[in-house]
Design a protein around this motif. Sequence first.
Motif, short mmCIF file in Angstrom:
data_model
loop_
_atom_site.label_atom_id
_atom_site.label_comp_id
_atom_site.label_asym_id
_atom_site.label_seq_id
_atom_site.Cartn_x
_atom_site.Cartn_y
_atom_site.Cartn_z
N PRO A 51 -1.14 -7.87 2.35
CA PRO A 51 0.08 -7.08 2.18
C PRO A 51 0.01 -5.76 2.94
O PRO A 51 -1.05 -5.17 3.08
N ASN A 52 1.12 -5.34 3.43
CA ASN A 52 1.20 -4.09 4.16
C ASN A 52 1.29 -2.91 3.18
O ASN A 52 2.29 -2.75 2.50
N PRO A 53 0.22 -2.12 3.12
CA PRO A 53 0.21 -1.03 2.15
C PRO A 53 1.30 0.00 2.41
O PRO A 53 1.74 0.69 1.49
N LEU A 54 1.73 0.09 3.64
CA LEU A 54 2.79 1.04 3.97
C LEU A 54 4.09 0.65 3.26
O LEU A 54 4.77 1.48 2.67
N ALA A 55 4.39 -0.62 3.33
CA ALA A 55 5.61 -1.10 2.69
C ALA A 55 5.53 -0.92 1.18
O ALA A 55 6.46 -0.42 0.55
N GLY A 57 3.68 1.13 -0.39
CA GLY A 57 3.66 2.55 -0.68
C GLY A 57 5.07 3.12 -0.68
O GLY A 57 5.45 3.89 -1.56
N THR A 63 0.73 6.54 -2.16
CA THR A 63 -0.05 6.35 -0.95
C THR A 63 -1.46 5.87 -1.23
O THR A 63 -2.18 5.52 -0.32
N LEU B 54 5.01 7.57 5.08
CA LEU B 54 5.04 6.15 4.75
C LEU B 54 6.22 5.47 5.45
O LEU B 54 6.08 4.41 6.05
N GLY B 57 5.59 5.45 9.10
CA GLY B 57 4.55 4.49 9.40
C GLY B 57 5.09 3.07 9.39
O GLY B 57 4.79 2.28 10.28
N LEU B 58 5.90 2.79 8.41
CA LEU B 58 6.46 1.45 8.30
C LEU B 58 7.30 1.14 9.52
O LEU B 58 7.24 0.06 10.11
N THR B 63 -0.34 3.87 10.90
CA THR B 63 -0.76 4.57 9.70
C THR B 63 -1.37 5.94 9.99
O THR B 63 -1.60 6.71 9.08
N LYS B 117 -7.42 -3.98 6.05
CA LYS B 117 -6.38 -4.18 5.04
C LYS B 117 -5.57 -2.91 4.85
O LYS B 117 -4.38 -2.95 4.59
N SER B 118 -6.27 -1.79 4.96
CA SER B 118 -5.58 -0.51 4.82
C SER B 118 -4.79 -0.16 6.07
O SER B 118 -4.16 0.87 6.12
N ARG B 119 -4.90 -1.04 7.06
CA ARG B 119 -4.15 -0.85 8.30
C ARG B 119 -4.57 0.38 9.08
O ARG B 119 -3.71 1.07 9.66
#
Lengths: 338, 338
Positions: A51-55, A57, A63, B54, B57-58, B63, B117-119
């Motif tokens: 999963p995209n943590p940005l999305a 978040g 964050t 965020l 970034g998206l 990131t 994963k944290s991009r």
Amino acid sequence: MGKRHISLKDLATELGVSISSVSRALKNHPDISPELTTKIQKLAKEWNYTPNPLAMGLLRQQTKMIGVIVPDIVTHFYSSIISGIEEVAKQHGYFIVIASSNESMGKEIESVENLLKSRVEGFIVCISQETNNFEHFEQLISNEIPLVFFDRICETLEVPTVIADGIDATKKITRHFYENGCRRIAYISGPEHLNISKNRREGYLEGLKECGLKFDPRYLVECNLSTEDATRATQQLLNNSELPDAIFGLNDTIAFAAMKEIKKQGLKIPDDIALVGFTDEFHSTVVDPSLTSVTHPTLKMGREAAKLFFQIIKNEKNFNKQIVLKTELVVRESSTKS
Amino acid sequence: MGKRHISLKDLATELGVSISSVSRALKNHPDISPELTTKIQKLAKEWNYTPNPLAMGLLRQQTKMIGVIVPDIVTHFYSSIISGIEEVAKQHGYFIVIASSNESMGKEIESVENLLKSRVEGFIVCISQETNNFEHFEQLISNEIPLVFFDRICETLEVPTVIADGIDATKKITRHFYENGCRRIAYISGPEHLNISKNRREGYLEGLKECGLKFDPRYLVECNLSTEDATRATQQLLNNSELPDAIFGLNDTIAFAAMKEIKKQGLKIPDDIALVGFTDEFHSTVVDPSLTSVTHPTLKMGREAAKLFFQIIKNEKNFNKQIVLKTELVVRESSTKS
DNA sequence: TTGAAAGCGCTAACAG
DNA sequence: CTGTTAGCGCTTTCAA
């Protein structure tokens, strides 16, 4: 430049289903048929979907970042605490962003602002030695942004804190000196407004009293926490007509500076002057003579600070907001007179 | 829990204009009338608006995070390098996420995965001493994810790197010993597969040759980078029927372990055995005798690594991908025989 | 059991 | 000069 990561959409189009079905299947939502679920999960694995943590978040407004502000990062004391924080943060799926104040209040304020811009969810901080105004922290508090102090704290602010028991520690040191025959026990303290200075001094004074020794102001000097000033402070002590027979310092910087200066003046440790520090394992054993010292439970301090942080984040109500860690006096060569 | 941050929408509704007008005004887009622009900027300032990273970034799929993987974070060497990286990262609006491999390949691989994963947008790493398989890095390369190595590198991979000139350094050390009358010069090396071990050994051998000394295999021992094993290695050297009259070690850990062991056996430094390390300023001066050493330009190493990183990120084509930093031999007490 | 749609905050192309 | 719209990746109602 990094290839695009796989998204739910990619999986959905490949499988000819909707994005929401994929989303649900991936979290084993009971609504989705077992077959579809398996199919989707299989592809997700194959394609290495994460999963995209940005999305996430953006959606949840979080964050998963903690701002950590320390006086510096290169000192073993702080880097070790940071390790402890990091360890617990990781367990909670958070990561830490480190900023160094360089012992400057200006930089500290700046760091708070910058980290806030980065949308950290809260702060874990050890205030700079310069900091005498706490508006930047009060602002955090009034905005209900989680905040934890460690080691150096602001006693007038209602903030969860973790500190080492400085009173007990310096009492132990003073007594240890006494038991080793020292009677003119000197102490090099730090800036008066820091809680660590105050506590450790208090323990020193109490210790003297318990040993039946009279406090002699000539044997208490103050310094800022630089090596230069610690050297100056040591010289001041050694300039007394009646030399102290024991010295201890607020922290490693001071202890090592004192050690160098004492040696430089041709005095013997511990026979002329016994020395005790407030340091970590490594440094204490590498010097000669090995340094008796109160060890800071740094890793634990970091862990506890992080734990406090997550108790705040999780909105827990009843937890101990003032953690005091016990220290340990490890006796080595520098304080045992022959 | 942290109050919501101000968004463009908030400003827009307050002012009764569209979100895009606000967005444009805030970046001084010429399309917007000066009056509106001023009005919007004024309110934004008043309300303390800062863009949500965020959302940005998206949108941009970035990131602004760099993953930094080091063998450990508590050693001054690494924390100092990290400082350097952080400094440059900050200038570019990036922040770093630190992971420690603890000298374990498993943890290193795990860290790469987690950071991915944290991009994070890329990596700056010093490989663990255990790492002998580079698939996890090859994967990054084939996915075109920016990667920079520092200090310990993988020579078979085409990755921008910054290292210290180990050959030159150890050549200098060997010669320094020679000039101080040492003839049986010993070297405690690290794991053979690490470039730092290889280079430094090469310099050692070359140095011997230049001085007209014959290489004696009894005076070259290897150890993993733990204190325990370094002690063992030192003992091995001291067990030789013909004692070496000079020893130097691959890094601080080894140098200090050697120092302790030599002293423990009742030998005098430098008179019985001269000692030189590969260490940082602080440690070298705090020990007794003060340690002659080759200082690593740690801060610079960090900065250079970060600079390389941004050259990759910015897709620059012609830049020096192999940075070799000069070291400096700082002579102190431990190597100057009386 | 599955899909469509809205919305998190932002930018940019396209309309007006 | 300003507004509308779509879309970045995801979750979550609401509908079907």
